[in-house]
Design a protein around this motif. Structure first.
Motif, PDB file in Angstrom:
ATOM      1  N   ASP A  10       0.870  -1.168   0.000  1.00 49.78           N
ATOM      2  CA  ASP A  10       0.000   0.000   0.000  1.00 49.78           C
ATOM      3  C   ASP A  10       0.917   1.231   0.000  1.00 49.78           C
ATOM      4  O   ASP A  10       2.113   1.110   0.305  1.00 49.78           O
ATOM      5  CB  ASP A  10      -0.869  -0.049   1.270  1.00 49.78           C
ATOM      6  N   ASP A  12      -0.106   5.174   0.898  1.00 46.58           N
ATOM      7  CA  ASP A  12      -0.332   6.138   1.986  1.00 46.58           C
ATOM      8  C   ASP A  12      -0.352   5.418   3.333  1.00 46.58           C
ATOM      9  O   ASP A  12      -1.201   4.562   3.566  1.00 46.58           O
ATOM     10  CB  ASP A  12      -1.685   6.843   1.810  1.00 46.58           C
ATOM     11  N   GLY A  13       0.593   5.743   4.220  1.00 45.93           N
ATOM     12  CA  GLY A  13       0.622   5.120   5.542  1.00 45.93           C
ATOM     13  C   GLY A  13       1.514   3.886   5.619  1.00 45.93           C
ATOM     14  O   GLY A  13       1.718   3.351   6.705  1.00 45.93           O
ATOM     15  N   GLU A 170      -0.180  -3.433   4.523  1.00 45.37           N
ATOM     16  CA  GLU A 170      -1.289  -2.470   4.638  1.00 45.37           C
ATOM     17  C   GLU A 170      -1.343  -1.779   5.994  1.00 45.37           C
ATOM     18  O   GLU A 170      -1.024  -2.382   7.005  1.00 45.37           O
ATOM     19  CB  GLU A 170      -2.623  -3.200   4.439  1.00 45.37           C
ATOM     20  N   ASP A 171      -1.814  -0.518   5.983  1.00 44.17           N
ATOM     21  CA  ASP A 171      -2.012   0.214   7.247  1.00 44.17           C
ATOM     22  C   ASP A 171      -3.494   0.476   7.518  1.00 44.17           C
ATOM     23  O   ASP A 171      -3.820   1.118   8.518  1.00 44.17           O
ATOM     24  CB  ASP A 171      -1.294   1.569   7.215  1.00 44.17           C
TER      25      ASP A 171
HETATM   26 MG    MG Z   1      -2.839   3.186   3.323  1.00 47.34          MG
END
Ligand code: MG
Ligand code: B16
Length: 221
Positions: A10, A12-13, A170-171
């Protein structure tokens, strides 16, 4: 069980802390509309598309808006977000990312991006990572947002691997669900560290060795 031959990150984050900029841009929009929007709502917008995020922001509004008004709001949020993105630099790459990318490449493991963001390429370019990934699949390639598995399924197909040969990092809760629904292993990091169904958990990528990522269950932090 097949071994992991590709890792789908992923964005973002996970790669960059742009999740904070999403929050700030939504907050700016919410403030302009007089709608309360706090950190407690932020986890729900992680990983979901721009229009679905807007619906979450508007939940606390007493008003109903037309599709045209919603499109204008989403566009305005993106303008705020793009303004914040101007400050993104390689220093905002999250802990352990560069080392993990190198270690995976040294092992011959393919790497991809699986992001809901339509700004993914611009962000990767800003942090100098655009050319590092074998495949970049993002919000421009999908019709359904996480928790639908589409973004990860497309990334795996483009890489040429079956789902069980892929691991997702993943976040977001929606992203963990998307990876599992795609039939892939999932390492949950950051805000998703407590996810009960993730295959593996870690505070961030600096807490995991490449061996742990590819082979062994790990809890760190
Ligand atoms: Mg994310
Ligand atoms: P954009 P990811 C997601 O990226 C973000 O987590 C989510 O908050 C955002 O709404 C979505 O991208 C769409 O982003 O407005 O830039 O197209 O976490 O899937 O990399």
């Amino acid at each position: 069980m097949k071994s992991i031959r590709a890792v789908i990150f992923d964005l973002d984050g996970v790669i960059v802390s742009t999740d904070e900029y999403h929050f700030q841009a939504w907050k700016q929009l919410a403030n302009s509309l007089g709608i309360p929007f706090g950190r407690e709502s932020n986890d729900r917008i992680r990983g979901v598309s721009r229009m679905e995020s807007l619906e979450i922001v508007l939940e606390k509004s007493g008003k109903r808006y037309s599709l045209e008004e919603k499109r204008e709001m989403a566009e305005r949020k993106n303008t705020y977000y793009r303004e914040l993105l101007k400050r993104v630099s390689p220093s905002e790459i999250l802990p352990g990312v560069i080392e993990m990318i190198k270690a995976l490449k040294d092992r011959g493991v393919k790497i991809a991006i699986g992001s809901s963001s339509k700004n993914a390429r611009a962000i990767l370019r800003a942090v100098g990572l655009e050319d590092e990934f074998d495949v970049i699949t993002d919000g421009n390639h999908v019709t359904r947002s996480k928790p639908d598995p589409e973004v990860f399924t497309i990334a795996a197909m483009r890489l040429g691997f079956s789902p069980e040969e892929c691991l997702v990092v993943e976040d977001a809760e929606a992203g963990v669900e998307a990876g599992l629904a795609a039939g892939m292993s999932v390492l949950a990091v950051g805000a998703a560290t407590g996810h009960p169904r993730a295959t593996r958990l870690a505070e961030n990528l600096s807490c995991v060795t490449v061996d742990e990522l590819l082979l062994v269950e790990s809890v760190c932090g």
